[in-house]
Structure formats: structure tokens, C-alpha cells
Design a protein around this motif. Sequence first.
Motif, PDB file in Angstrom:
ATOM      1  N   ASN A 159     -37.947 -33.308  21.159  1.00  0.00           N
ATOM      2  CA  ASN A 159     -38.375 -33.051  22.537  1.00  0.00           C
ATOM      3  C   ASN A 159     -38.852 -31.613  22.727  1.00  0.00           C
ATOM      4  N   ALA A 160     -38.310 -30.677  21.937  1.00  0.00           N
ATOM      5  CA  ALA A 160     -38.736 -29.280  22.076  1.00  0.00           C
ATOM      6  C   ALA A 160     -40.204 -29.114  21.705  1.00  0.00           C
ATOM      7  N   ASP A 183     -42.278 -30.383  24.513  1.00  0.00           N
ATOM      8  CA  ASP A 183     -42.289 -29.395  25.607  1.00  0.00           C
ATOM      9  C   ASP A 183     -43.253 -28.246  25.299  1.00  0.00           C
ATOM     10  N   THR A 203     -50.448 -26.520  29.925  1.00  0.00           N
ATOM     11  CA  THR A 203     -50.363 -25.813  31.211  1.00  0.00           C
ATOM     12  C   THR A 203     -51.100 -24.471  31.140  1.00  0.00           C
ATOM     13  N   GLN A 241     -46.706 -29.303  25.962  1.00  0.00           N
ATOM     14  CA  GLN A 241     -46.968 -29.388  27.400  1.00  0.00           C
ATOM     15  C   GLN A 241     -47.205 -27.990  27.985  1.00  0.00           C
ATOM     16  N   ARG A 242     -46.422 -27.016  27.503  1.00  0.00           N
ATOM     17  CA  ARG A 242     -46.638 -25.636  27.986  1.00  0.00           C
ATOM     18  C   ARG A 242     -48.021 -25.128  27.579  1.00  0.00           C
TER      19      ARG A 242
END
Length: 493
Positions: A164-165, A168, A175, A171-172
Motif C-alpha cells: 500500500n505504501a 500511496d 497529485t 498517488q502523491r
Amino acid sequence: MRSALGLGIAVAMLVGAPGLGGAVPPPPPNPSDGQLQQAGDDVTDRIGQVGSLINEVANADQRLRALDDAVAIKREAVNKALVDLQTARDVAVAAADAVAGTLQALRDAGAQIEAAQVRFDEYAASTYRQGTGVSALSSLIGSQGPDDVLDRAQVVRVLAANKNAVLDALQRARTAEANKNSAAREAKQQADDAASAAEARKADAENAISEARAALADQQAKKTAVEAEKSAAEAQLATARDNVAGLQSQRQAFVNWDTQRAAEQQAAEAAAAAAREAAAAAAARVAADQAARARAQALAEGQRSHVQVEDPDTADITEPDSEETESGDTETATAPTTKPKPKPTKPKPSVTGSAAVETVIDRAMSQLGVPYAWGGGNENGPTLGIRDGGVADSYGDYNKVGFDCSGLMIYAFAGIGISLPHYTGYQYTAGEQVPSSQMKRGDMVFYGPNASQHVGLYLGNGEMIEAPQSGSVVKVSPLRWDGMTPYVVRLVS
């Protein structure tokens, strides 16, 4: 740079002293004794008429001065609009550069995300096929080098520790890409706004030119009418004086004229010789001052021409490939074809002290006798004038190489490394403002509301050097207090 020989051609117009430029009138008649007796009875009747005509001529002169002042303000308003236009164009070019930079950063971020996603997919598939217990050695097989080995080892450890890291982190990254996308859009909007502002300044310049032409045409018609009225009044006054004073006064006038002619001829010859000597000496010093010429040339290289309405630097705009965002929007960068050279934002002398003041004055004095040309003059010397649709055109300023008032100041101060805009209103705020009663040699002297009419350079002893108006030349004139601004401007002391 004019030579001493060339300066001598217009020497009669160089110094605004009494007796030059035809101050002595033609000789009056010298009547006989019989004519003197016959005219005696007419003296009393003509005294009142003479006083009335003198007042009429004075009123006509006052109206002419007011019209000339209004024309000067219109001309300088055009200079202001043209300077503002070039400033807006510089802002537009800088904003377009910012768009290009943010879009390049956006492309780089997208490429990094795509590469990270590929590596993640590869390791995820490999882990799935081989199981989580595969030794660390197997993860190193097929690596492209030390950096790739470290990348693979890092991904294996991350996948083993916490899948999951990784998600993430991706996803960052997305962004961050979206934030850069937003920054690109904002920069593009700023570029568009700056370009619109530049076009508005261009329209302002064109409107100001049109208004100036209309105003000049109207003022010239009024001025012609007043001049005709003044000429008629002067003719009547000449006749009245003959009748009032009688032939005896004409006899005395002839004697006085002859005395004045001799005295003023001698004064004119002395003044002309002094003017030639001063101009030749100043021209020689300016020619020998290579450092001042180099400073002026360096300033000129970074300037846009203030009379240029169309901008060749942004005539053709190229558009790079479009960039599609996450939401489906398409952003296109607009990059300038060329970049303007940087120019000083605030005038600062590269040399100071009394020697700097004398350098400025020498450069101005070396141009004595150079024709007035509206819009003419830059850091390197006189330039071709421009059209104004009125008075300047009637004198052929657009075919003359010379200076207007603010152009002469640009040339004079460029020799000490000071860059000035081609507009009297901006020159008025370029340095220290000192009360006019405290002016010193080398100060700029301004006229009109907010310095919108005229500028000259104070020489001391109640004199200044100026480029006064169309049809005239650069010359030394008596300092005029009428219409002067409350302050003079001191750029060097």
C-alpha cells in the motif's frame, strides 16, 4: 558629433542674448525740418490709440504662448504612451517564458510517473509469479547497472514490507503532477493577461497619436489666426507711432537706431565668438572622452526604440505540442520568438562628482546648433524625428536628424551611465527632486503641469541649454521661471 566648423553655421541662433537673430529693426525714415513742423499737431490725438494697440499686441502674444504650451503637452503625452507600451510588452514576454517553464516541468513529472508505474508493474508481476519468498539474489538478475540494482532492491523491499505504501507514493506523484498542471494553467493565464495589457497599451499609444494630431491641427489653425491678428496689430502700431511721435520722433528714432545697431552688432559678434569657442571646446572634450561614449553605447544596446508601435519580437508566436491533463483539458504553451535585452530599471550614475556634472554639460553643449526634431535623440546622439500630424510635420521634423527636449537629456546623461526614458514626466521622477530655488549647475529644469511640457539643463548664471521647439535648434537660453515646476531634478552632484 558636430565639429566646431559645423557649429558655426547656426551660431546666430545658439545664444538667447539680446541683439542676436535680427533684434535691430530696419532703419526708420529721416525726415526734413518742414515735415517735422507739419506733424507736430497730430501728437496728442494719437497717444490713446498707441496705448490701445500695445495692449492688443500683448494679449495676442499671451494667447500664442498658451497655445504653444497646449501643443507641447500633447506631444509629450504621445511619448508617455509609447514608453508604457514597451513596458507592457516586456511583461508579456516574461509571462510567456514562465508558461514554457511550467509546461516543461509538467512533462518531466509525467515521464517520471510513467517510468515509476512501469517499474512497479514489472516487479508486481515478477513477485506474483515467483512468490514472496524469492531470494534477494533473483531480484538482481537482469538489472541494467548499479542504479537499476538499487531501484529493484528498493521496490522488492517496499513490496515485501507494505504494498500500500507504493500505491500511496504513486498517488502523491499524480497529485504533484496535477499541482504542476494547475501552475502551468495559472502561468498561461498570466501570460495571456500580460499580452492583453500590451495590446491595450498599443491601442493607447495609437489613440494618443490620433488625439495629438487632431489637437495639433486645431491649435495650429487657432495659432495662425492669432498670428494674423498680431501682425495686423503690429502694422497699426507702427503707423500710430509714426503719427503720434511725428517726424521729429522719427528723427530721434533714426539716431537711436543707428546707435543701437552699432552696439548690438558689436555684442552679437562677441557673443557669436564666445558661443563658437564654448561649443568647439565642449565638442573636443566629448570627442576625447572615450569612457563616456562607451557608457552611452552600452545603455543604447539594451533599449527598445520608444517610437516603435509594432513589436517585431512578438509578431509570430509558435505553439509547442499540447499537453493533456488528468481531467481531459488541453494546455498549450505560447513561447516568444525572441527575448528583449534587459535594461536598467532605475537610473544610477556610474561616475559622480563635479567631473560627472561637467561631462553631462559638455555632451549637451557639444550639440549646439543641432536641429530640433520631435521624437529625436537617444544615448548615442541625434536621430531621425517622427511625424506628429501637425506642427512638427509642417517643419519637416520627420526628415531631420536632431533632438527633442527629452531626447537631449537622454544623450547628455548617458555619458555618465544614466538611462532616462523618452518622456519629460518620467524624467521628472528619475532622481532627487530639489526646490527650484536651490537649483545647481547640471540640474534638469521642467515646465508644465507635472513636467508634461518641456525640460532643459541648467548651466548656472541664469542660463540653460535646451531643444526648444520645431523650427529651432539646440541652444543656450535665459532661464525662464514662468511655468517652471516647483522642483528641479538632480541626478548627480
